[in-house]
Design an enzyme around this catalytic site. Structure first.
Site, PDB file in Angstrom:
ATOM      1  N   GLU A  58       0.810  -1.227   0.000  1.00 37.12           N
ATOM      2  CA  GLU A  58       0.000   0.000   0.000  1.00 37.12           C
ATOM      3  C   GLU A  58       0.843   1.277   0.000  1.00 37.12           C
ATOM      4  O   GLU A  58       0.316   2.381  -0.206  1.00 37.12           O
ATOM      5  CB  GLU A  58      -0.929   0.022   1.228  1.00 37.12           C
ATOM      6  CG  GLU A  58      -2.145  -0.882   1.132  1.00 37.12           C
ATOM      7  CD  GLU A  58      -1.836  -2.361   1.278  1.00 37.12           C
ATOM      8  OE1 GLU A  58      -0.924  -2.705   2.055  1.00 37.12           O
ATOM      9  OE2 GLU A  58      -2.502  -3.165   0.602  1.00 37.12           O
ATOM     10  N   VAL A  81       9.700  -6.034   4.139  1.00 36.70           N
ATOM     11  CA  VAL A  81       9.152  -7.208   3.450  1.00 36.70           C
ATOM     12  C   VAL A  81      10.120  -8.361   3.709  1.00 36.70           C
ATOM     13  O   VAL A  81      11.294  -8.296   3.329  1.00 36.70           O
ATOM     14  CB  VAL A  81       8.981  -6.950   1.942  1.00 36.70           C
ATOM     15  CG1 VAL A  81       8.141  -8.064   1.316  1.00 36.70           C
ATOM     16  CG2 VAL A  81       8.322  -5.601   1.684  1.00 36.70           C
ATOM     17  N   THR A  86       5.911 -18.655   0.944  1.00 38.72           N
ATOM     18  CA  THR A  86       5.173 -18.603  -0.323  1.00 38.72           C
ATOM     19  C   THR A  86       5.716 -17.487  -1.219  1.00 38.72           C
ATOM     20  O   THR A  86       6.467 -16.634  -0.753  1.00 38.72           O
ATOM     21  CB  THR A  86       3.673 -18.315  -0.045  1.00 38.72           C
ATOM     22  OG1 THR A  86       3.572 -16.962   0.418  1.00 38.72           O
ATOM     23  CG2 THR A  86       3.091 -19.246   0.990  1.00 38.72           C
ATOM     24  N   HIS A  88       4.314 -14.943  -2.082  1.00 41.59           N
ATOM     25  CA  HIS A  88       3.709 -13.652  -1.726  1.00 41.59           C
ATOM     26  C   HIS A  88       4.781 -12.579  -1.557  1.00 41.59           C
ATOM     27  O   HIS A  88       4.623 -11.448  -2.018  1.00 41.59           O
ATOM     28  CB  HIS A  88       2.906 -13.817  -0.425  1.00 41.59           C
ATOM     29  CG  HIS A  88       1.957 -12.699  -0.151  1.00 41.59           C
ATOM     30  ND1 HIS A  88       0.829 -12.479  -0.901  1.00 41.59           N
ATOM     31  CD2 HIS A  88       1.984 -11.712   0.781  1.00 41.59           C
ATOM     32  CE1 HIS A  88       0.187 -11.416  -0.439  1.00 41.59           C
ATOM     33  NE2 HIS A  88       0.875 -10.928   0.581  1.00 41.59           N
TER      34      HIS A  88
HETATM   35  N1  INI Z   1       3.544  -6.635   3.761  1.00 41.56           N
HETATM   36  C1  INI Z   1       4.734  -6.184   4.224  1.00 41.56           C
HETATM   37  O1  INI Z   1       4.884  -4.967   4.441  1.00 41.56           O
HETATM   38  N2  INI Z   1       5.740  -7.050   4.472  1.00 41.56           N
HETATM   39  C2  INI Z   1       5.624  -8.385   4.231  1.00 41.56           C
HETATM   40  O2  INI Z   1       6.611  -9.146   4.494  1.00 41.56           O
HETATM   41  C3  INI Z   1       4.411  -8.889   3.727  1.00 41.56           C
HETATM   42  N3  INI Z   1       4.257 -10.293   3.480  1.00 41.56           N
HETATM   43  O3  INI Z   1       5.263 -11.011   3.422  1.00 41.56           O
HETATM   44  O4  INI Z   1       3.149 -10.786   3.290  1.00 41.56           O
HETATM   45  C4  INI Z   1       3.337  -7.958   3.499  1.00 41.56           C
HETATM   46  N4  INI Z   1       2.139  -8.392   3.049  1.00 41.56           N
HETATM   47  C5  INI Z   1       0.970  -7.535   3.087  1.00 41.56           C
HETATM   48  C6  INI Z   1       0.843  -6.623   1.869  1.00 41.56           C
HETATM   49  O5  INI Z   1       1.802  -5.585   1.913  1.00 41.56           O
HETATM   50  C7  INI Z   1      -0.526  -5.962   1.802  1.00 41.56           C
HETATM   51  O6  INI Z   1      -0.725  -5.177   2.944  1.00 41.56           O
HETATM   52  C8  INI Z   1      -1.671  -6.983   1.695  1.00 41.56           C
HETATM   53  O7  INI Z   1      -1.440  -7.889   0.649  1.00 41.56           O
HETATM   54  C9  INI Z   1      -3.006  -6.239   1.421  1.00 41.56           C
HETATM   55  O8  INI Z   1      -2.964  -5.550   0.167  1.00 41.56           O
END
Ligand code: INI
Length: 153
Positions: A58, A81, A86, A88
């Site tokens: 976001e 992050v 996964t 993701h």
């Molecule tokens: N968001 C992060 O800031 N760091 C992460 O490591 C992460 N992982 O690994 O899932 C993460 N996921 C959430 C993503 O940024 C969004 O907020 C979510 O997908 C909603 O749009």
């Protein structure tokens, strides 16, 4: 030779920090480092606006809105992050980097990328005030340097 570079003088400048809450124990340390970096270089605490969003994905959307407000000299993007089990991680890491990168090219002010992308939690903690420094502090220094460089150009 004519050398063009920005000084580390933040006095009179106004900054926005966009920080994600996901992995908050890391991103909040980055935020502390960034505020420390800004204040140590002469930025007044009441000249720093902090915007929190859910995750790194976001960050570009919030940073874009902040740029549109035209109230700041630069935007600093902070997040963490951390690789999981996964794919993701790859999507979030790449979309947040791409979004901040695109915004930095289209924006009238510097947009600084201070989002950690690490293989594990230890690497993230090391870079958020641990043995590898604080990337939030580094991002703040880059922001001040870039504002002053752009003002000279
Ligand atoms: N968001 C992060 O800031 N760091 C992460 O490591 C992460 N992982 O690994 O899932 C993460 N996921 C959430 C993503 O940024 C969004 O907020 C979510 O997908 C909603 O749009």
């Amino acid at each position: 030779m004519v050398n063009h570079e920005g000084q580390y003088d933040g006095s009179g400048l106004k900054f926005a920090v966009v920080v994600s809450r996901f992995n908050g124990h890391v991103s909040e340390r980055l935020l502390e480092g960034a505020i420390d970096g800004l204040v140590r270089h002469g930025v007044a605490e009441n000249s720093i606006d902090v915007y929190r969003c859910p995750g790194a994905f976001e960050i570009p959307a919030v940073a874009k809105r902040v740029v549109e407000l035209k109230k700041h000299d630069a935007v600093i993007c902070l997040g963490a992050v951390i690789r999981g089990e996964t794919p993701h991680f790859d999507y979030v890491a790449s979309e947040s980097a791409k979004g901040v990168g695109q915004l930095s090219l289209s924006s009238h002010i510097p947009v600084i990328y201070g989002i950690l992308t690490t293989d594990n939690m230890e690497q993230a903690v090391d870079r958020a005030g641990g043995k590898a420094g604080n990337k939030g502090f580094d991002a703040a220094s880059s922001a001040i340097e870039m504002v002053n460089l752009m003002k000279r150009m």
